[in-house]
Write a protein that holds these residues in place. Structure first.
Motif, PDB file in Angstrom:
ATOM      1  N   GLY B 148      48.618  73.158 -59.638  1.00 44.55           N
ATOM      2  CA  GLY B 148      47.294  73.009 -59.869  1.00 44.55           C
ATOM      3  C   GLY B 148      47.061  72.695 -61.585  1.00 44.55           C
ATOM      4  O   GLY B 148      47.698  72.034 -62.302  1.00 44.55           O
ATOM      5  N   VAL B 153      48.193  69.027 -61.768  1.00 46.22           N
ATOM      6  CA  VAL B 153      47.154  68.166 -61.899  1.00 46.22           C
ATOM      7  C   VAL B 153      47.080  68.017 -63.184  1.00 46.22           C
ATOM      8  O   VAL B 153      47.024  67.071 -63.304  1.00 46.22           O
ATOM      9  CB  VAL B 153      45.900  69.220 -61.505  1.00 46.22           C
ATOM     10  CG1 VAL B 153      44.456  68.106 -61.785  1.00 46.22           C
ATOM     11  CG2 VAL B 153      45.571  68.917 -59.890  1.00 46.22           C
ATOM     12  N   GLY B 154      47.552  68.610 -64.007  1.00 47.87           N
ATOM     13  CA  GLY B 154      47.860  68.966 -65.243  1.00 47.87           C
ATOM     14  C   GLY B 154      48.588  67.575 -65.923  1.00 47.87           C
ATOM     15  O   GLY B 154      48.087  67.052 -66.779  1.00 47.87           O
ATOM     16  N   GLN B 156      48.869  64.850 -64.001  1.00 48.47           N
ATOM     17  CA  GLN B 156      47.698  63.835 -64.151  1.00 48.47           C
ATOM     18  C   GLN B 156      47.339  63.637 -65.423  1.00 48.47           C
ATOM     19  O   GLN B 156      46.664  62.161 -65.655  1.00 48.47           O
ATOM     20  CB  GLN B 156      47.038  63.957 -62.909  1.00 48.47           C
ATOM     21  CG  GLN B 156      47.661  64.407 -61.311  1.00 48.47           C
ATOM     22  CD  GLN B 156      47.951  62.376 -60.546  1.00 48.47           C
ATOM     23  OE1 GLN B 156      48.633  61.271 -61.696  1.00 48.47           O
ATOM     24  NE2 GLN B 156      47.767  62.786 -59.788  1.00 48.47           N
TER      25      GLN B 156
END
Lengths: 293, 293
Positions: B148, B153-154, B156
């Motif tokens: 997450g 995602v961080g 990304q």
């Protein structure tokens, strides 16, 4: 504190704050997630989770993480729904939509992160210590099932496929059941699981939520025709513009108001099987059926 | 059956098949999810989950749902990463990327549904009956946390922010740790949780996965420079084209090969604390460091 304040306050605790946030290279992601999460809305889904927990014998405190989880799922779905490759909406709740502020790439990732964070929230150590691993896993499972490929996301696909076509009322109904009712139903069911985990209560929560969801979505279609942009906080007439078949275009306004009342009554009636004070849930259903935005 | 066959077969069971699929209005969504999931790849993450479960005293059968869950997360991240608003890649594993086949809207939703379905898989009734609610919830929590906002995602987001800029090596390292190592680490940790739920085993899985992930990502950067499109199954030189700072552009190829060996050795060394047969995990780390695609 009322439900709304409890939800707003609790939501903030799931994100890095202050120095912790500032030290992150990916800080903009958190800002973007909070932007959409704090854009408000009526918080209907999390409120339903809290109310169902209480009427089934649980506490608001126990239900709060699940309430926050469902609001994160709802918020991610709005961010992705507004993206140019989807509905391409510039406004959401009267404010620029996420990608207009942060760009498409960050908006996409903010949606992904909110979706993921919903599960981190529902399965957190704090949550497990409040309700136990069994209820936590069960709620997570229902949340994933009802918001996923054959639930909410499936409903989005039916929506996309219906654009610019004349589609039968059954397809519209399937779409509403999946796109809108599934998540509202899930909010109610998670509350019942937290409150009692009694199968009869869960079944009632499901029926209430499903009918409330149908009433809610038909009201949305009605408001897209009869409201104005200022009250609604988003452009009106977008369904007509996108040549969407809706309950309104297929059945007309009068029949739709009738249906809203019918589903609202079904939702209210389903609560008879619960032995607690269900007056707030009844009032909420009525309020939803009379809303102007 | 070998690990790969077990994973391929089990993955299929999580999607509507035959008549059930054909009856869905949103069938194209399932097709799109399966298209990317079946596009193959090396299945490194799920294999790690199975191997760690076994060396920690569990079975392959118990670990399979978690292996499938992590592959769904990995696959969703590739679909979203290829979208025009992200890396805008037309090819993935030698085939047209998801949005080139199904359109951007369906690709976006297929990613969302795969991400969601990962949690339905990890928390399913079948999974809970195999390993118990506690392990199921714990794996789900780690999966959500590591994939997450402050995990994958961080990473990304750090990647996006680094494009076209000269960024310090520490930022690149942070990016790799989050974008690549986090999920590989998660695969190993879930295996250890399923196998023994012993804190020392989980810690070893974390160290092994983190170092393997760093070696893996640096190798990726190397291959982007030294490989050819046919072996790699995707365009080469895309880092240079996107003006990305990588370990290779900052440190040069020789130093990068050194680092790959260093991290691979660290990963292998960490396995000393496990009392089982870790030869397959060691061989996998070596194989990864010598790969050509």
């Amino acid at each position: 504190m009322n439900y709304l304040e409890l939800i707003e306050n609790k939501l903030k605790t799931y994100f890095p704050q202050g120095k912790e946030k500032d030290s992150l290279i990916e800080k903009v992601l958190i800002d973007s997630m909070e932007y959409s999460l704090e854009a408000g809305g009526k918080r209907i889904r999390p409120t339903l989770t809290l109310m169902f927990s209480e009427v089934c014998g649980g506490t608001v405190e126990q239900a709060l993480p699940f309430a926050c989880g469902i609001e994160m799922i709802h918020t991610y779905s709005l961010i992705h729904d507004d993206l140019p490759c989807m509905d391409d909406d510039d406004l959401r709740r009267g404010k620029p939509s996420n990608h207009k502020v942060y760009g498409e790439d960050i908006a996409l990732l903010a949606g992904d992160a909110l979706l993921t964070n919903a599960f981190a929230t529902v399965l957190s150590e704090e949550t497990v210590s409040l309700v136990g691993g069994e209820k936590s896993a069960k709620c997570g499972r229902i949340l994933a099932t009802l918001s996923g490929m054959t639930g909410m996301v499936g409903g989005q696909v039916i929506d996309l496929q219906s654009e610019g076509k004349k589609v039968p009322i059954d397809t519209i109904r399937q779409m509403h059941l999946k796109k809108t009712s599934a998540l509202i139903k899930c909010a109610c069911m998670m509350g019942a699981i937290v409150g009692s985990n009694n199968e009869e209560h869960i079944k009632i929560a499901e029926t209430y939520g499903e009918n409330l969801g149908l009433a809610f979505q038909i009201m949305d279609d009605i408001l897209d025709v009869v409201s104005d942009e200022k009250s609604l906080g988003k452009p009106i007439g977008s369904d007509a513009e996108n040549e969407k078949s809706t309950f309104v275009t297929l059945l007309g306004l009068d029949k739709c108001y009738e249906l809203v009342n019918e589903y609202t009554e079904k939702a209210i009636k389903s609560l008879d099987g619960i032995n607690g004070d269900t007056s707030q849930l009844k009032a909420l259903a009525v309020k939803m059926s009379e809303r102007k935005n």
